[in-house]
Design a protein around this motif. Structure first.
Motif, PDB file in Angstrom:
ATOM      1  N   GLU A 177      40.306 169.475 109.807  1.00 50.79           N
ATOM      2  CA  GLU A 177      41.000 168.289 109.358  1.00 50.79           C
ATOM      3  C   GLU A 177      40.080 167.033 109.347  1.00 50.79           C
ATOM      4  OE1 GLU A 177      45.464 167.118 110.240  1.00 50.79           O
ATOM      5  OE2 GLU A 177      43.875 166.670 111.969  1.00 50.79           O
ATOM      6  N   GLN A 178      40.302 166.275 108.279  1.00 50.78           N
ATOM      7  CA  GLN A 178      39.510 165.384 108.108  1.00 50.78           C
ATOM      8  C   GLN A 178      40.334 164.171 107.263  1.00 50.78           C
ATOM      9  OE1 GLN A 178      36.659 167.027 105.220  1.00 50.78           O
ATOM     10  NE2 GLN A 178      36.523 164.774 104.629  1.00 50.78           N
ATOM     11  N   GLU A 179      39.734 162.823 107.439  1.00 47.81           N
ATOM     12  CA  GLU A 179      40.367 161.713 106.773  1.00 47.81           C
ATOM     13  C   GLU A 179      39.918 161.586 105.444  1.00 47.81           C
ATOM     14  OE1 GLU A 179      41.174 157.049 107.622  1.00 47.81           O
ATOM     15  OE2 GLU A 179      40.392 158.123 109.309  1.00 47.81           O
ATOM     16  N   PHE A 180      40.929 161.194 104.419  1.00 45.54           N
ATOM     17  CA  PHE A 180      40.542 160.887 103.076  1.00 45.54           C
ATOM     18  C   PHE A 180      41.519 159.919 102.818  1.00 45.54           C
ATOM     19  CE2 PHE A 180      40.889 161.660  98.705  1.00 45.54           C
ATOM     20  CZ  PHE A 180      39.524 161.425  98.337  1.00 45.54           C
ATOM     21  N   ASN A 181      40.834 158.772 102.243  1.00 44.88           N
ATOM     22  CA  ASN A 181      41.581 157.774 101.500  1.00 44.88           C
ATOM     23  C   ASN A 181      42.721 157.021 102.544  1.00 44.88           C
ATOM     24  OD1 ASN A 181      40.315 157.183  99.171  1.00 44.88           O
ATOM     25  ND2 ASN A 181      41.956 158.510  98.012  1.00 44.88           N
ATOM     26  N   GLY A 182      42.345 157.194 103.865  1.00 45.44           N
ATOM     27  CA  GLY A 182      43.213 156.570 104.904  1.00 45.44           C
ATOM     28  C   GLY A 182      44.334 157.468 105.129  1.00 45.44           C
ATOM     29  N   GLU A 183      44.306 158.853 104.882  1.00 47.51           N
ATOM     30  CA  GLU A 183      45.133 159.774 105.199  1.00 47.51           C
ATOM     31  C   GLU A 183      44.729 160.850 105.916  1.00 47.51           C
ATOM     32  OE1 GLU A 183      48.617 159.524 105.027  1.00 47.51           O
ATOM     33  OE2 GLU A 183      48.935 157.789 103.811  1.00 47.51           O
ATOM     34  N   MET A 184      45.214 161.520 106.958  1.00 49.16           N
ATOM     35  CA  MET A 184      44.438 162.934 107.307  1.00 49.16           C
ATOM     36  C   MET A 184      44.879 164.021 106.404  1.00 49.16           C
ATOM     37  SD  MET A 184      42.825 161.836 109.851  1.00 49.16           S
ATOM     38  CE  MET A 184      42.446 163.575 110.576  1.00 49.16           C
ATOM     39  N   ASP A 267      34.593 158.633 102.371  1.00 51.49           N
ATOM     40  CA  ASP A 267      35.336 159.746 101.682  1.00 51.49           C
ATOM     41  C   ASP A 267      34.637 160.624 101.171  1.00 51.49           C
ATOM     42  OD1 ASP A 267      37.929 158.642 102.849  1.00 51.49           O
ATOM     43  OD2 ASP A 267      38.049 157.162 101.355  1.00 51.49           O
ATOM     44  N   GLY A 268      33.229 160.552 101.110  1.00 52.27           N
ATOM     45  CA  GLY A 268      32.472 161.553 100.336  1.00 52.27           C
ATOM     46  C   GLY A 268      32.469 161.257  98.769  1.00 52.27           C
ATOM     47  N   MET A 269      32.812 160.300  98.425  1.00 52.54           N
ATOM     48  CA  MET A 269      32.873 159.893  96.970  1.00 52.54           C
ATOM     49  C   MET A 269      31.539 159.289  96.539  1.00 52.54           C
ATOM     50  SD  MET A 269      36.730 158.675  96.067  1.00 52.54           S
ATOM     51  CE  MET A 269      36.910 157.518  97.266  1.00 52.54           C
ATOM     52  N   GLY A 270      30.963 159.850  95.532  1.00 53.13           N
ATOM     53  CA  GLY A 270      29.603 159.129  94.984  1.00 53.13           C
ATOM     54  C   GLY A 270      29.889 158.577  93.881  1.00 53.13           C
ATOM     55  N   GLU A 271      29.070 158.703  92.671  1.00 52.35           N
ATOM     56  CA  GLU A 271      29.381 157.817  91.435  1.00 52.35           C
ATOM     57  C   GLU A 271      30.570 158.499  90.814  1.00 52.35           C
ATOM     58  OE1 GLU A 271      27.122 157.578  87.252  1.00 52.35           O
ATOM     59  OE2 GLU A 271      26.327 158.705  88.834  1.00 52.35           O
ATOM     60  N   TYR A 272      31.441 157.651  90.242  1.00 50.68           N
ATOM     61  CA  TYR A 272      32.570 157.883  89.268  1.00 50.68           C
ATOM     62  C   TYR A 272      32.036 158.454  88.120  1.00 50.68           C
ATOM     63  CZ  TYR A 272      36.870 156.831  86.712  1.00 50.68           C
ATOM     64  OH  TYR A 272      37.921 156.983  85.891  1.00 50.68           O
ATOM     65  N   ILE A 273      32.299 159.915  87.594  1.00 46.96           N
ATOM     66  CA  ILE A 273      31.736 160.124  86.363  1.00 46.96           C
ATOM     67  C   ILE A 273      32.699 160.551  85.269  1.00 46.96           C
ATOM     68  CG2 ILE A 273      29.560 160.993  87.494  1.00 46.96           C
ATOM     69  CD1 ILE A 273      30.774 163.778  87.921  1.00 46.96           C
ATOM     70  N   THR A 274      33.855 160.845  85.580  1.00 53.12           N
ATOM     71  CA  THR A 274      35.092 161.510  84.711  1.00 53.12           C
ATOM     72  C   THR A 274      36.489 161.039  85.075  1.00 53.12           C
ATOM     73  OG1 THR A 274      33.531 163.517  84.338  1.00 53.12           O
ATOM     74  CG2 THR A 274      35.840 163.368  83.605  1.00 53.12           C
ATOM     75  N   LYS A 275      37.087 160.568  83.929  1.00 60.27           N
ATOM     76  CA  LYS A 275      38.478 159.838  83.839  1.00 60.27           C
ATOM     77  C   LYS A 275      39.276 161.268  83.143  1.00 60.27           C
ATOM     78  CE  LYS A 275      41.630 156.688  82.091  1.00 60.27           C
ATOM     79  NZ  LYS A 275      41.870 155.586  81.088  1.00 60.27           N
ATOM     80  N   ILE A 276      40.435 161.735  83.914  1.00 60.50           N
ATOM     81  CA  ILE A 276      41.169 162.626  83.160  1.00 60.50           C
ATOM     82  C   ILE A 276      42.441 162.105  83.209  1.00 60.50           C
ATOM     83  CG2 ILE A 276      42.121 164.986  83.409  1.00 60.50           C
ATOM     84  CD1 ILE A 276      39.495 165.646  84.996  1.00 60.50           C
ATOM     85  N   THR A 277      43.230 162.139  82.023  1.00 58.58           N
ATOM     86  CA  THR A 277      44.568 161.818  82.046  1.00 58.58           C
ATOM     87  C   THR A 277      45.210 163.179  81.562  1.00 58.58           C
ATOM     88  OG1 THR A 277      44.439 161.109  79.554  1.00 58.58           O
ATOM     89  CG2 THR A 277      44.235 159.538  81.353  1.00 58.58           C
ATOM     90  N   VAL A 278      46.798 163.359  82.012  1.00 55.84           N
ATOM     91  CA  VAL A 278      47.546 164.414  81.750  1.00 55.84           C
ATOM     92  C   VAL A 278      48.775 163.890  81.437  1.00 55.84           C
ATOM     93  CG1 VAL A 278      48.436 166.825  82.722  1.00 55.84           C
ATOM     94  CG2 VAL A 278      46.253 165.832  83.332  1.00 55.84           C
ATOM     95  N   ASP A 279      49.361 164.347  80.300  1.00 57.00           N
ATOM     96  CA  ASP A 279      50.625 163.756  79.790  1.00 57.00           C
ATOM     97  C   ASP A 279      51.335 164.937  78.789  1.00 57.00           C
ATOM     98  OD1 ASP A 279      49.157 163.376  77.359  1.00 57.00           O
ATOM     99  OD2 ASP A 279      49.463 161.319  77.740  1.00 57.00           O
TER     100      ASP A 279
END
Length: 303
Positions: A177-184, A267-279
């Motif tokens: 178990e680990q913490e991510f974005n302030g939530e377990m 949180d293990g987040m490196g460079e932001y590389i892709t935006k995805i939208t779903v609708d």
């Protein structure tokens, strides 16, 4: 499950879309007086119940499986996922580099993983996977600047989490178990048996919120042999859910942000590389006969 004349009209329009033009990011207009679809998939409830029971028995046998089952339940339930029928959505994958944009409206057969896509810039350009053949209809070489055979089912492995991990040949491991974005988070890793799918060396690591049991994020790699003929894979990526909606009882993401995985960063987040939208998300029980088959004049890709 909701079936409206608008949804049925939408599927009819898509099946004849090769003869139509539409502006970017718009679905062609619907004529609700068009004749109804010719056939139903006709999957009986008993089939759905049997598959769901089989999945539940398998998942309940391991701690990792129990975590995954809880996530499926939180997202609306595996039975509802299959009972809803054909899964349609607009998936716009936009690398921040501006290269490799993949923008399509697609319909997925969730029972047997078949797919049909239409380009959002020109719906006369289409491609799909019918379970045996990958095909494409394109005006020229610029219509699709990416591997459509690989991409035919790829968006399902974003938008269909956690349900896409119910099948045979999927192996689950419970990680710490680990913490991510302030939530377990409960963390599980999914790998595949040899010969399963087009890239059996792929893996997914799901972050499942310990309070809500919803999928907050997942890590993955791409090992598609056409990209890596000598073995290996792309660097690990981390995809984070951005917003949710509920459609016919199923909780689905309305977007994602993808980063290079960087274990030493917060949180293990490196460079932001892709935006995805779903609708434009919907489910419907019917499509036309041979909806996923290669249309006349299509190029078969996996000869």
């Amino acid at each position: 499950m909701k079936t409206t004349s608008t949804l049925l009209g939408l599927f009819l329009v898509l099946s004849f879309v090769a003869c139509k033009e539409a502006p970017k990011k718009e679905i062609p207009s619907v004529n609700t007086e068009t004749e109804t679809v010719a056939s139903e998939y006709n999957i009986p409830n008993s089939w759905i119940e049997k598959r769901v029971e089989k999945a539940h028995i398998k998942l309940d046998s391991t701690e990792a499986g129990k975590v995954l089952w809880s996530a499926m339940e939180a997202h609306g339930g595996l039975e509802q996922w299959f009972a809803n029928g054909y899964f349609s959505f607009h998936f716009n994958y936009e690398p921040l580099s501006g290269k490799g944009v993949r923008d399509s409206y697609q319909t997925i057969d969730t029972w047997s993983n078949k797919a049909r896509h239409h380009s959002m810039t020109d719906p006369s350009n289409s491609y799909g996977w019918d379970g045996e053949e990958a095909w494409v209809v394109a005006k020229d070489s610029t219509s699709f600047t990416y591997d459509t055979q690989f991409w035919a089912l790829t968006p399902l492995y974003f938008s269909g989490q956690p349900f896409v991990l119910d099948g045979q040949g999927v192996n689950l491991e419970l990680l710490p178990e680990q913490e991510f974005n302030g939530e377990m988070q409960n963390v599980i890793k999914a790998t595949y048996d040899a010969g399963v799918g087009s890239a059996p060396d792929d893996y997914y690591i799901l972050y499942i919120n310990a309070k809500t049991n919803l999928v907050d994020a997942f890590k993955y790699i791409v090992s598609y042999p056409e990209y890596f003929p000598n073995g290996g894979h792309a660097p690990e990526k981390l995809t984070v859910t951005q917003g949710r909606t509920t459609v016919d009882g199923i909780v689905l993401a309305t977007g994602f942000k993808t980063y290079w995985s960087a274990p030493k960063e917060k949180d293990g987040m490196g460079e932001y590389i892709t935006k995805i939208t779903v609708d434009d998300i919907s489910f419907a029980p019917t499509v036309e006969d041979n909806f996923f088959s290669a249309p006349e004049g299509a190029e078969i890709l996996n000869k």
